[in-house]
Structures are given as C-alpha cells and as structure tokens.
Design an enzyme around this catalytic site. Structure first.
Site, PDB file in Angstrom:
ATOM      1  N   HIS A   1       7.283  -7.303  -2.090  1.00  0.00           N
ATOM      2  CA  HIS A   1       7.028  -6.634  -0.808  1.00  0.00           C
ATOM      3  C   HIS A   1       7.926  -7.222   0.280  1.00  0.00           C
ATOM      4  O   HIS A   1       7.729  -6.947   1.463  1.00  0.00           O
ATOM      5  CB  HIS A   1       5.580  -6.844  -0.355  1.00  0.00           C
ATOM      6  CG  HIS A   1       4.539  -6.159  -1.194  1.00  0.00           C
ATOM      7  ND1 HIS A   1       4.656  -4.857  -1.621  1.00  0.00           N
ATOM      8  CD2 HIS A   1       3.336  -6.595  -1.653  1.00  0.00           C
ATOM      9  CE1 HIS A   1       3.563  -4.537  -2.311  1.00  0.00           C
ATOM     10  NE2 HIS A   1       2.761  -5.567  -2.351  1.00  0.00           N
TER      11      HIS A   1
ATOM     12  N   SER B   1      -4.959   2.690   4.046  1.00  0.00           N
ATOM     13  CA  SER B   1      -5.052   2.042   2.741  1.00  0.00           C
ATOM     14  C   SER B   1      -5.078   0.515   2.917  1.00  0.00           C
ATOM     15  O   SER B   1      -5.841  -0.194   2.247  1.00  0.00           O
ATOM     16  CB  SER B   1      -3.859   2.473   1.880  1.00  0.00           C
ATOM     17  OG  SER B   1      -3.947   1.908   0.595  1.00  0.00           O
TER      18      SER B   1
ATOM     19  N   LYS C   1       0.801  -1.233   0.000  1.00  0.00           N
ATOM     20  CA  LYS C   1       0.000   0.000   0.000  1.00  0.00           C
ATOM     21  C   LYS C   1       0.833   1.281   0.000  1.00  0.00           C
ATOM     22  O   LYS C   1       0.358   2.347   0.420  1.00  0.00           O
ATOM     23  CB  LYS C   1      -1.001   0.029   1.176  1.00  0.00           C
ATOM     24  CG  LYS C   1      -1.827  -1.225   1.365  1.00  0.00           C
ATOM     25  CD  LYS C   1      -2.267  -1.887   0.078  1.00  0.00           C
ATOM     26  CE  LYS C   1      -3.329  -1.109  -0.670  1.00  0.00           C
ATOM     27  NZ  LYS C   1      -3.579  -1.793  -1.999  1.00  0.00           N
TER      28      LYS C   1
HETATM   29  P1  A3P Z   1      -5.145   4.607  -1.225  1.00  0.00           P
HETATM   30  O1  A3P Z   1      -5.774   3.364  -0.685  1.00  0.00           O
HETATM   31  O2  A3P Z   1      -4.685   5.527  -0.123  1.00  0.00           O
HETATM   32  O3  A3P Z   1      -5.971   5.306  -2.239  1.00  0.00           O
HETATM   33  P2  A3P Z   1      -0.076  -0.413  -3.688  1.00  0.00           P
HETATM   34  O4  A3P Z   1      -0.037  -0.315  -5.166  1.00  0.00           O
HETATM   35  O5  A3P Z   1       1.276  -0.451  -3.046  1.00  0.00           O
HETATM   36  O6  A3P Z   1      -0.990  -1.490  -3.217  1.00  0.00           O
HETATM   37  O7  A3P Z   1      -0.670   0.972  -3.153  1.00  0.00           O
HETATM   38  C1  A3P Z   1      -2.016   1.315  -3.369  1.00  0.00           C
HETATM   39  C2  A3P Z   1      -2.221   2.763  -2.993  1.00  0.00           C
HETATM   40  O8  A3P Z   1      -1.589   3.594  -3.995  1.00  0.00           O
HETATM   41  C3  A3P Z   1      -3.683   3.151  -2.953  1.00  0.00           C
HETATM   42  O9  A3P Z   1      -3.766   4.173  -1.964  1.00  0.00           O
HETATM   43  C4  A3P Z   1      -3.871   3.686  -4.375  1.00  0.00           C
HETATM   44  O10 A3P Z   1      -4.984   4.514  -4.534  1.00  0.00           O
HETATM   45  C5  A3P Z   1      -2.569   4.463  -4.542  1.00  0.00           C
HETATM   46  N1  A3P Z   1      -2.254   4.758  -5.938  1.00  0.00           N
HETATM   47  C6  A3P Z   1      -2.256   3.912  -6.999  1.00  0.00           C
HETATM   48  N2  A3P Z   1      -1.964   4.560  -8.132  1.00  0.00           N
HETATM   49  C7  A3P Z   1      -1.767   5.860  -7.800  1.00  0.00           C
HETATM   50  C8  A3P Z   1      -1.450   7.047  -8.540  1.00  0.00           C
HETATM   51  N3  A3P Z   1      -1.270   7.014  -9.845  1.00  0.00           N
HETATM   52  N4  A3P Z   1      -1.334   8.211  -7.853  1.00  0.00           N
HETATM   53  C9  A3P Z   1      -1.511   8.246  -6.518  1.00  0.00           C
HETATM   54  N5  A3P Z   1      -1.814   7.174  -5.767  1.00  0.00           N
HETATM   55  C10 A3P Z   1      -1.942   5.984  -6.398  1.00  0.00           C
END
Ligand code: A3P
Length: 295
Positions: free
Chosen positions: A108, A138, A42
C-alpha cells in the site's frame, strides 16, 4: 485490545510496528520477475491479489491450496508484533525471501516510498484505484473491525481525517495521483475497481495481455468464478477469517463487506457529500485522472 495511535514514516501516518520494520523494507531486494500489486487500502487489493494468484496457478484452485504457505500474496511492509500465529513469518520481507520466483508482492506504499530495488530491476506493477467515497466508507468499517487502527470515532470525524490525509497510508489524493504520474516511467498497468466491477472479463484480459500470458477461455472462466465476491466471501484463504479475532473482529464488520460501487450513498449526508465533492475538485484539479463514483 491492541488499538494504538499511528506513527509517522516520512510524513505518512503508518502502524508503529511497520515503521519498526522499515529498514528491512527499504533495503528489500526485488527480483526482475517480481510483480508488484500496489493499492491505497480498501481499493480491491485482496480481489486483485486473488485474480493474480489464480493467473499464476493457471486457474487451478487446488494448486493454489497445495501451495498453502505461499498462497496468500506476501504484504511487503507487513511487520507484526507477535499477534500473528507462530507458523507464519512476522514480516512480509521474511516471507518474500522464502518465496520462490516468480513472486507476487503487494503493497500500500505511496509511490515515493517504494523501495528503490523495484525500479532498478524493472519490475512490472499493477496499480488498482477505487473512488474515494467508497474507499472512505470501506476504510471506516475496516478501522472498526481491524484492531491495529485507532478508534475511528463517528463517520463525520473519520471523513475529516480521510480528507486531511490523517489515516493509515496518508492522503488518498496523493496516493492515486502519485502512482498515476509514474505510469509513463514504470511498466505499470493502472486499473480501476469500478471497471473491474463492470466488466471483470475485460479487465482480466487486460492483465493477461500486460503479463504477456495467454490462457484458454475455460481458465478465464474459472478465474472469474473463483474471484467473484460471493466465492471469495466464503473462501477462508481470501476472507481473512483465519486471522485471530484480537486482530480482526468480523462480528463488527466482515472483511468481505459488500463489494459494490456506490455504497457511500447509504452513508453520506447531503452536506457531507457536497463538502467532499468540493474537496475532491480542489485536490484533483489539473489531473486527467477520473473516477466513477458508482457503476
Ligand atoms: P467494501 O468494504 O466496500 O465491501 P482491500 O482488499 O483493498 O482491503 O479492499 C477491500 C474491499 O474490496 C472491500 O470493500 C471488499 O468487500 C472488496 N472486495 C473484496 N473482494 C471483492 C470481490 N471479489 N469483488 C468485489 N469487491 C471485493
């Protein structure tokens, strides 16, 4: 559903299917030109992967699409028990073996569990960290929508579990600190989600410099556009909507949820925040690693 308790891999809580696949992961043969994307869950893994995928395809979205089978960056320790459609390999290692060089690999894993081969081959690593308050929120929504997790319960309970490192991939503190301390030894670029939010152009330039790549301004602009939250949210190759709903239920919470910094303020109570701050100070003491809790 397929919810089950987490297992333990060398003391790190992890999905049981991933633990079953561990011998293959541990023996993974990295190639010298592999680029490893490492994150705590996340923290912007999907975002960073999309940026790198675009850089590797010279900012050409169509090329990314044509490469469909190799489009999504393989997830090193991934091992499914058959929930994934038959057309895709059930293990990250299997997919990686079929992927032509230069490969992007995401993980991860905490630094101490990284397969030895990455170090031996001198692979470059890009690590991305995000402030723990936004990570825990998140993660809480992700636990709800992604059914391989145990039921997260109420936020108060999940906060305790997170602070105690009793969530998938273990302690956030140990993860970010462990990778931070390795940045001298490895060819490692350490990035922050908050910096990427604030100035994505500057961060993409940092990545290009680290990779020793030069691209024209028009390409940078295309990469930035394609990897914006709005664009990624509607891109089925990035937003996980093609996952079977038995695995990820986007009606509970979309994978591309908010994509902002500081959303924790909409969730933490004053007491929870004070407790979290105290815990944070104790566990980050003696480290020069510093997080912005909002931008
Ligand atoms: P939120 O749940 O706070 O919205 P991961 O890819 O490590 O699982 O992380 C997911 C998080 O990154 C989510 O956060 C998601 O919305 C955010 N995320 C994914 N793409 C993004 C982007 N282009 N810009 C900003 N945040 C992004």
């Amino acid at each position: 559903g397929c919810r089950e308790e987490l297992g333990s891999l060398h003391g790190i809580p992890l999905y049981k299917s991933f633990i079953e696949g561990w011998p293959q992961v541990e023996a993974f043969q990295a190639r010298h030109d592999d680029l490893l994307i490492a994150t705590y869950p996340k923290s912007g893994t999907t975002w960073l992967s999309e940026i790198l995928d675009m850089i590797y395809h010279d900012g050409d979205v169509e090329k990314c699409r044509r490469d469909a089978i190799f489009n999504r960056v393989p997830f090193l320790e991934m091992k499914s028990r058959g929930h994934i459609p038959l057309s895709s390999p059930s293990a990250g290692v299997e997919l990686l073996e079929k992927t032509p060089s230069p490969r992007l690999v995401k993980t991860h894993l905490p630094v101490q569990l990284l397969p030895a081969s990455f170090q031996e081959k001198g692979c470059k690593v890009i690590y991305m960290a995000r402030n723990p308050k936004d990570v825990v929120i998140s993660y809480y929504y992700f636990y709800q929508m992604a059914k391989m997790h145990p039921d997260p319960g109420m936020l108060a309970e999940f906060l305790e579990a997170f602070m105690n490192g009793k969530v998938a991939y273990g302690s956030w503190y140990e993860h970010v600190r462990g990778w931070w301390e390795k940045r001298q030894e490895k060819q490692l670029l350490y990035l922050f989600y908050e910096d990427m939010k604030k100035d994505p152009r500057r961060e993409v330039q940092k990545i290009l410099q680290f990779l020793g790549k030069e691209v024209v301004e028009e390409t940078v602009a295309r990469i930035l556009h394609h990897t914006s939250f709005q664009e990624m949210k509607k891109n089925p190759a990035a937003n996980y909507e093609t996952m079977p709903s038995s695995l990820m239920d986007h009606s509970l919470s979309p994978f591309m949820r908010k994509g902002i910094s500081g959303d924790w303020k909409n969730h933490f109570t004053v007491a929870q925040n004070e407790r979290f701050d105290r815990h944070y100070q104790q566990h980050m003491a003696g480290s020069d690693l510093c997080f912005q809790m909002e931008v």
